[in-house]
Design an enzyme around this catalytic site. Structure first.
Site, PDB file in Angstrom:
ATOM      1  N   ASP A   1       0.824  -1.209   0.000  1.00 33.55           N
ATOM      2  CA  ASP A   1       0.000   0.000   0.000  1.00 33.55           C
ATOM      3  C   ASP A   1       0.864   1.267   0.000  1.00 33.55           C
ATOM      4  O   ASP A   1       2.100   1.200   0.065  1.00 33.55           O
ATOM      5  CB  ASP A   1      -0.913  -0.061   1.240  1.00 33.55           C
ATOM      6  CG  ASP A   1      -2.292   0.512   0.980  1.00 33.55           C
ATOM      7  OD1 ASP A   1      -2.448   1.322   0.055  1.00 33.55           O
ATOM      8  OD2 ASP A   1      -3.218   0.159   1.744  1.00 33.55           O
TER       9      ASP A   1
ATOM     10  N   ASP B   1     -10.289   3.407  -3.415  1.00 32.02           N
ATOM     11  CA  ASP B   1     -10.893   2.194  -2.844  1.00 32.02           C
ATOM     12  C   ASP B   1     -12.338   2.005  -3.307  1.00 32.02           C
ATOM     13  O   ASP B   1     -13.169   2.917  -3.199  1.00 32.02           O
ATOM     14  CB  ASP B   1     -10.891   2.281  -1.307  1.00 32.02           C
ATOM     15  CG  ASP B   1      -9.500   2.078  -0.730  1.00 32.02           C
ATOM     16  OD1 ASP B   1      -8.522   2.019  -1.504  1.00 32.02           O
ATOM     17  OD2 ASP B   1      -9.408   1.989   0.509  1.00 32.02           O
TER      18      ASP B   1
ATOM     19  N   GLU C   1      -1.049   1.870  -5.174  1.00 34.50           N
ATOM     20  CA  GLU C   1      -0.918   3.322  -4.949  1.00 34.50           C
ATOM     21  C   GLU C   1      -2.113   4.056  -5.564  1.00 34.50           C
ATOM     22  O   GLU C   1      -2.045   5.245  -5.807  1.00 34.50           O
ATOM     23  CB  GLU C   1       0.441   3.871  -5.402  1.00 34.50           C
ATOM     24  CG  GLU C   1       0.878   3.549  -6.798  1.00 34.50           C
ATOM     25  CD  GLU C   1       0.132   4.344  -7.843  1.00 34.50           C
ATOM     26  OE1 GLU C   1      -0.953   3.864  -8.249  1.00 34.50           O
ATOM     27  OE2 GLU C   1       0.621   5.411  -8.269  1.00 34.50           O
ATOM     28  N   TRP C   2      -3.181   3.297  -5.817  1.00 35.38           N
ATOM     29  CA  TRP C   2      -4.502   3.824  -6.199  1.00 35.38           C
ATOM     30  C   TRP C   2      -4.506   4.539  -7.551  1.00 35.38           C
ATOM     31  O   TRP C   2      -5.368   5.391  -7.804  1.00 35.38           O
ATOM     32  CB  TRP C   2      -5.046   4.752  -5.098  1.00 35.38           C
ATOM     33  CG  TRP C   2      -4.737   4.272  -3.708  1.00 35.38           C
ATOM     34  CD1 TRP C   2      -5.103   3.051  -3.186  1.00 35.38           C
ATOM     35  CD2 TRP C   2      -3.996   4.946  -2.692  1.00 35.38           C
ATOM     36  NE1 TRP C   2      -4.633   2.938  -1.909  1.00 35.38           N
ATOM     37  CE2 TRP C   2      -3.956   4.090  -1.563  1.00 35.38           C
ATOM     38  CE3 TRP C   2      -3.386   6.193  -2.613  1.00 35.38           C
ATOM     39  CZ2 TRP C   2      -3.310   4.437  -0.381  1.00 35.38           C
ATOM     40  CZ3 TRP C   2      -2.738   6.541  -1.433  1.00 35.38           C
ATOM     41  CH2 TRP C   2      -2.709   5.676  -0.340  1.00 35.38           C
ATOM     42  N   GLY C   3      -3.526   4.257  -8.385  1.00 32.49           N
ATOM     43  CA  GLY C   3      -3.473   4.924  -9.696  1.00 32.49           C
ATOM     44  C   GLY C   3      -2.916   6.333  -9.630  1.00 32.49           C
ATOM     45  O   GLY C   3      -2.913   7.062 -10.616  1.00 32.49           O
TER      46      GLY C   3
HETATM   47  C1  GLA Z   1      -5.955   1.279   1.541  1.00 34.94           C
HETATM   48  C2  GLA Z   1      -6.124   0.236   0.429  1.00 34.94           C
HETATM   49  C3  GLA Z   1      -7.243  -0.710   0.820  1.00 34.94           C
HETATM   50  C4  GLA Z   1      -6.908  -1.386   2.140  1.00 34.94           C
HETATM   51  C5  GLA Z   1      -6.645  -0.347   3.232  1.00 34.94           C
HETATM   52  C6  GLA Z   1      -6.087  -0.992   4.489  1.00 34.94           C
HETATM   53  O1  GLA Z   1      -7.061   2.100   1.652  1.00 34.94           O
HETATM   54  O2  GLA Z   1      -6.402   0.870  -0.795  1.00 34.94           O
HETATM   55  O3  GLA Z   1      -7.474  -1.664  -0.206  1.00 34.94           O
HETATM   56  O4  GLA Z   1      -5.773  -2.201   1.949  1.00 34.94           O
HETATM   57  O5  GLA Z   1      -5.716   0.624   2.787  1.00 34.94           O
HETATM   58  O6  GLA Z   1      -5.823  -0.059   5.479  1.00 34.94           O
END
Ligand code: GLA
Length: 397
Positions: A155, A210, A188-190
């Site tokens: 993450d 998310d 890293e969410w893009g």
């Molecule tokens: C981030 C990630 C999620 C999850 C949480 C855990 O938000 O994108 O998928 O792993 O952390 O804290």
């Protein structure tokens, strides 16, 4: 139309990867996920409420539900399994929630014929404020390998001043140096367009914030419903291929926020996207309807198709859309998607989906498990609001 559909052949990606990172490790990394990883992850349903009983129960349920036989393989503990580092810097699992230790848990998961995954973070702390792996990459990778970890989700919280490329490369190299094949899931969410740099670093990369258990909600902090994720991942089709997948996040199927039609649409799109299929529900308590969705082998076969192409939108008439994924046997997986709130009739012409008009093609409905016959021009179906009809269209010789 055909040439556009085939413009981003996945083997082109493999050639680039081998050139960029010569030697066995690059090829081996590619082979770690020749098709999108499938499994289960604790986060969407259980958040920080993880324990060895929960994870063992999930492994048991993967087997008894038929999901293992349908292709689900990885059992992944997300955040909150770890509490501190010891005086040697060694990461320590929560002794109350994991009294037998992580190695014993991995052994249990392996004893079921499954693979075991774990979670860490590139920064000083995880998103739930547990110790991150910054400056402990090699040590953590060795620890994971010693425990028998097969998959690491990594993450991006608490990373001020860090660069994504450097941080993910560091852990990628540490995993390779550990000597154990470990799938590396970049999360890293893009935020820094990993589809442009992460091929050869990890096997999958999150492309969005998310996922939320809702159809089209949005959260101020970046969480988003299924529809927004579909729209965001749609443009990334050139970047997916064997060993390197766009990850639209884990499944919310069965978590209660989506209707049956929405659950089927969600699952259908993840398959059309060649997305990792990581179930995120309570496997031990799922309804027969949810299990039927998650184990639909005809839809899973679209996801796992060896050609490894991500499908894309080829027609858009406001609320009515036609999406197509070319498959290895020359078939097309087709989604007729009704985004609207009224039932509607949708159709896809052969021209739209990349077949010569007049071609005879067998059409199979992947949710009804029914053959719709041999058609020559188009297929038409009534589609429920927020629903899909998913088809496999196979040209006949
Ligand atoms: C981030 C990630 C999620 C999850 C949480 C855990 O938000 O994108 O998928 O792993 O952390 O804290």
């Amino acid at each position: 139309m055909r040439s556009r559909l085939h413009a981003a052949h996945p083997l082109a990606g493999l050639a680039v990867l081998v050139l960029l990172a010569p030697g066995l490790p690059a090829v081996a990394a590619e082979l770690l996920a020749p098709t999108p990883p499938m499994g289960w992850n604790s986060w969407n349903k259980f958040g920080c409420n993880v324990s060895e009983q929960l994870i063992r129960g999930a492994a048991d349920a993967l087997v008894t539900s038929g999901m293992k036989d349908a292709g689900y393989q990885y059992v992944v503990i997300d955040d909150c399994w770890q509490v501190r580092r010891d005086s040697e810097g060694q990461i320590v699992a929560d002794p109350e929630r994991f009294p037998s230790g992580i190695k014993a848990l991995a052994d249990y998961v392996h004893s079921k014929g499954l693979k075991f995954g774990i979670y860490s973070d590139a920064g000083t702390e995880t998103c739930a404020k547990r110790p991150g792996s910054k400056d402990h990459e090699a040590q953590d990778a060795r620890t994971y390998a010693g425990w028998g970890v097969d998959y690491l989700k990594y993450d991006w919280c608490n990373t001020a001043g860090q660069d994504t490329r450097d941080a993910y490369a560091r852990m990628s190299q540490a995993l390779r140096a550990s000597g154990r094949p470990i799938v590396f899931s970049i999360c890293e969410w893009g935020s820094t367009k990993p589809w442009l740099w992460a091929q050869g670093v990890g096997q999958l990369w999150r492309a969005t914030g998310d996922i939320q258990d809702c159809w089209d909600c949005s959260r101020s902090w970046g969480g988003m419903g299924v529809v927004h994720i579909i729209d965001q991942v749609a443009e990334l089709y050139p970047f997916a291929g064997p060993g390197h997948w766009n990850d639209p996040d884990m499944l919310e199927v069965g978590n209660g926020g989506l209707s049956a039609d929405e659950n089927r649409a969600h699952f259908s799109f993840w398959a059309l996207f060649a997305a990792p299929l990581m179930a995120g529900n309570d496997l031990a308590a799922m309804s027969p309807e949810v299990r039927e969705i998650l184990t639909n082998r005809e839809v899973i076969a679209v996801d796992q198709d060896p050609l490894g192409m991500q499908g894309r939108k080829l027609a858009d008439d406001g609320a009515r859309e036609v999406w197509v994924k070319p498959l290895a046997d020359g078939s097309r997986a087709v989604i007729l998607w009704n985004r609207g709130s009224e039932a509607s009739t949708l159709s896809a012409t052969w021209e739209t989906i990349g077949l010569f008009p007049g071609t005879r093609a067998r059409v199979r409905d992947l949710w009804q498990h029914a053959d719709l016959g041999s058609l020559a021009e188009r297929v038409q179906a009534k589609v429920a609001p927020h629903g899909v009809v998913m088809l496999r269209v196979t040209p006949q010789p």
